[in-house]
Design a protein around this motif. Structure first.
Motif, PDB file in Angstrom:
ATOM      1  N   ILE A 163      46.631  70.262  49.497  1.00 57.75           N
ATOM      2  CA  ILE A 163      46.095  71.139  50.550  1.00 57.75           C
ATOM      3  C   ILE A 163      46.995  71.159  51.781  1.00 57.75           C
ATOM      4  O   ILE A 163      46.628  71.748  52.799  1.00 57.75           O
ATOM      5  N   SER A 164      48.168  70.537  51.695  1.00 54.03           N
ATOM      6  CA  SER A 164      49.098  70.533  52.828  1.00 54.03           C
ATOM      7  C   SER A 164      50.190  71.578  52.601  1.00 54.03           C
ATOM      8  O   SER A 164      50.946  71.476  51.628  1.00 54.03           O
ATOM      9  N   GLY A 170      52.615  72.006  48.315  1.00 57.59           N
ATOM     10  CA  GLY A 170      52.205  73.181  49.077  1.00 57.59           C
ATOM     11  C   GLY A 170      53.220  74.299  48.994  1.00 57.59           C
ATOM     12  O   GLY A 170      52.861  75.476  48.801  1.00 57.59           O
ATOM     13  N   ILE A 199      41.985  76.564  51.216  1.00 55.50           N
ATOM     14  CA  ILE A 199      41.776  75.118  51.382  1.00 55.50           C
ATOM     15  C   ILE A 199      40.299  74.721  51.330  1.00 55.50           C
ATOM     16  O   ILE A 199      39.927  73.797  50.601  1.00 55.50           O
ATOM     17  N   ASN A 202      38.786  74.295  47.857  1.00 57.11           N
ATOM     18  CA  ASN A 202      39.310  73.260  46.963  1.00 57.11           C
ATOM     19  C   ASN A 202      38.320  72.101  46.984  1.00 57.11           C
ATOM     20  O   ASN A 202      38.564  71.035  47.557  1.00 57.11           O
ATOM     21  N   VAL A 205      38.950  68.259  45.892  1.00 57.87           N
ATOM     22  CA  VAL A 205      39.804  67.486  46.802  1.00 57.87           C
ATOM     23  C   VAL A 205      38.977  66.828  47.901  1.00 57.87           C
ATOM     24  O   VAL A 205      39.110  65.626  48.179  1.00 57.87           O
ATOM     25  N   SER A 429      41.778  78.530  44.043  1.00 61.68           N
ATOM     26  CA  SER A 429      41.416  77.192  44.536  1.00 61.68           C
ATOM     27  C   SER A 429      40.817  76.336  43.431  1.00 61.68           C
ATOM     28  O   SER A 429      41.070  75.133  43.342  1.00 61.68           O
ATOM     29  N   ALA A 433      41.975  72.664  42.208  1.00 60.42           N
ATOM     30  CA  ALA A 433      41.028  71.550  42.173  1.00 60.42           C
ATOM     31  C   ALA A 433      40.932  70.948  40.781  1.00 60.42           C
ATOM     32  O   ALA A 433      40.947  69.722  40.607  1.00 60.42           O
TER      33      ALA A 433
END
Length: 519
Positions: A163-164, A170, A199, A202, A205, A429, A433
């Motif tokens: 998620i970065s 990413g 994000i 997800n 996460v 997403s 995930a």
């Protein structure tokens, strides 16, 4: 047999053997042999040749050295040598003494790897190995099992990296999303904007990250983890002695120097971080054509060569500090050899994992699963849930999140664009995930292997002990995706997911507490 339901057999056999025997090399080897025989129509000579070609291609591919794999394997050896010098110089012991004075509780020691795992978000490989080197002296002092440390490392590294936007994962995902949006003529989002908006959807996460901290504060030791933690507290044995020496564990092969200082651990770790991140920036800039931005740097960086350079710098610094130590001390050759030897189990597992991953790829297991998704005619509301489950099983059986991304993201984008374009971001997403979930459960995942290596945990012990936590997070995320599919909202499914994780954790805490009282 390629691209059919039979292509699942080697992966399923491997998973069954891992759980039944807990012997990872035996299980991977059985899967490799069966897969090679299936590819050769059960011709033994051709199957043996296929296995050799598979092994050979790890090191030499298309007539040239496979530098990516060689750099990663060499980095593992360099990391082992760095760890050996840090230990022999007394740096690990000095850091442990310092940490005990500053960190007063076992809970505080558990927070160290959890928080570091979130802070170090540049790359999952680097995260898994660096966090282990820093946190291990602290967790060892407080008798926290290596299986628990491996869980903290693994359940923060991939989740935070995926998620970065400023990470190797990413950058890769954003580039893939851009091509998907262009292919489906979706113009209301830019690639980076779409990634950021994805994000909150997800769900796995966030469930996994929340569960890490709930296990710390509520002492949730589930299943086999309870056995590991009880043994660590009562006997001081951080790993199961029946499983032999864990990857990366030096097992007291030499005496730690009496005059060690914290700097003997901190400086090599700092050299590792600066060398790796600096190399990632340089290689990213070199490989970027046109305008150079922070995103383009991480999109085009060469992670494996950066890890190698960082590892080499760390070895030079740690060896230099050890040379300055007064006598008596172990010989340089002995320390170096023990560092190499400590990493050999991890290298064996990683090579076997690459081999079965290649076999499964040739059997087109991933393509078969993706085809079943495309053929399905379920309600659009269940699309995110279906993509989450299929992506999870694909990553579990193939051992690769990135491979799952490459196969499933375009399929998810195409299905959503045709059926309900408003679901395209949640669908993408759900793939991300599911891939992380499957990665957490897979014994052949490179991230899982490196997490157990960084923690000094037996690999199968890590896989088995992490599984209950991954399943809890996946269950909560599955409910969340059902809510998302029927409501079209993003925030409500996230709240539902986190609420389920909290509820299950609280109920489990009450049950475990009552068992402890009875015991």
């Amino acid at each position: 047999m390629e691209g059919t339901i039979y292509s699942l057999i080697p992966a399923v056999l491997m998973l069954i053997l891992v759980i039944a025997t807990r012997k990872v090399i035996l299980s991977l080897g059985a899967g490799i042999i069966l897969g090679a025989l299936m590819l050769s129509q059960f011709n033994i000579l051709e199957g043996a040749q296929a296995i050799w070609s598979n092994f050979y291609s790890i090191f030499i591919s298309e007539g040239a050295l496979n530098t990516g794999n060689l750099y990663l394997l060499t980095f593992l050896l360099l990391l082992g040598v760095t760890t050996a010098f840090m230990t022999a110089s007394g740096g690990s012991r000095a850091f442990g003494r310092w940490a005990v004075q500053r960190i007063q509780t076992r809970r505080g020691a558990k927070l160290v790897p959890a928080l570091l795992g979130i802070i170090i978000f540049i790359d999952d490989y680097f995260n898994a190995l660096a966090v282990g080197q820093v946190a291990r002296p602290v967790t060892d002092r407080y008798k926290i099992s290596r299986a628990k440390l491996a869980y903290y490392i693994d359940s923060t590294s991939a989740p935070i990296t995926v998620i970065s936007p400023i990470s190797s994962w990413g950058a890769y995902i954003i580039g893939t999303i851009g091509s998907i949006l262009a292919a489906n003529e979706i113009v209301q989002y830019q690639a980076l904007e779409a990634f950021v908006k994805m994000i909150p959807a997800n769900l796995y996460v966030f469930a996994a990250l929340l569960l890490v901290f709930l296990t710390i504060f509520l002492k949730l030791d589930l299943g086999a983890m309870r056995t590991h933690e009880r043994r660590a507290v009562s006997t001081g044995e951080l790993t199961n002695p029946k499983n032999g020496v864990a990857p990366g564990d030096l097992n007291n092969e030499f005496k730690e120097h009496e005059h060690g200082r914290i700097s003997h651990l901190v400086m090599p770790i700092a050299a590792l971080i600066l060398g790796t991140v600096g190399s990632m920036i340089v290689t990213g800039m070199q490989n970027t054509e046109g305008n150079v931005s922070l995103l383009s740097i991480f999109e085009n960086t060469n992670v494996n060569i950066s890890l190698f350079i960082g590892g080499l710098v760390a070895v030079l610094v740690s060896a230099g500090l050890y040379i300055k130590q007064p006598e008596p001390k172990s010989g340089m050759g002995h320390v170096t050899f023990e560092g190499f030897k400590a990493m050999l189990p991890a290298i064996y597992i990683l090579i076997f994992a690459w081999m079965i991953g290649d076999v499964i790829g040739q059997l087109e297991t991933g393509e078969y699963l993706a085809e079943q998704v495309e053929r399905s005619s379920i309600s659009n509301a269940y699309l995110p849930l279906l993509l989450f489950i299929v992506s999870g099983f694909m990553a579990l059986s193939t051992g690769t999140s990135w491979g799952t991304f490459g196969i499933m993201l375009p399929i998810a984008g195409e299905i959503a664009a045709v059926t309900d374009v408003t679901l395209i971001l949640p669908a993408l997403s759900a793939v991300l995930a599911g891939a992380v979930f499957g990665d957490h459960c897979s014994p052949i995942s490179d991230t899982t292997i490196l997490s157990s290596t960084g923690a000094g945990s037996n690999h199968i012990d890590h896989v088995i002990t992490q599984l209950p936590y991954a399943l809890i997070a996946a269950f909560a995320a599955s409910v969340g995706y059902i809510v998302l599919g029927f409501t079209g909202q993003i925030l409500l499914p996230l709240i539902v997911t986190l609420a389920i994780v909290i509820l299950i954790s609280l109920l489990t805490h009450i049950v475990l507490r009552s068992k402890t009282i009875k015991d």
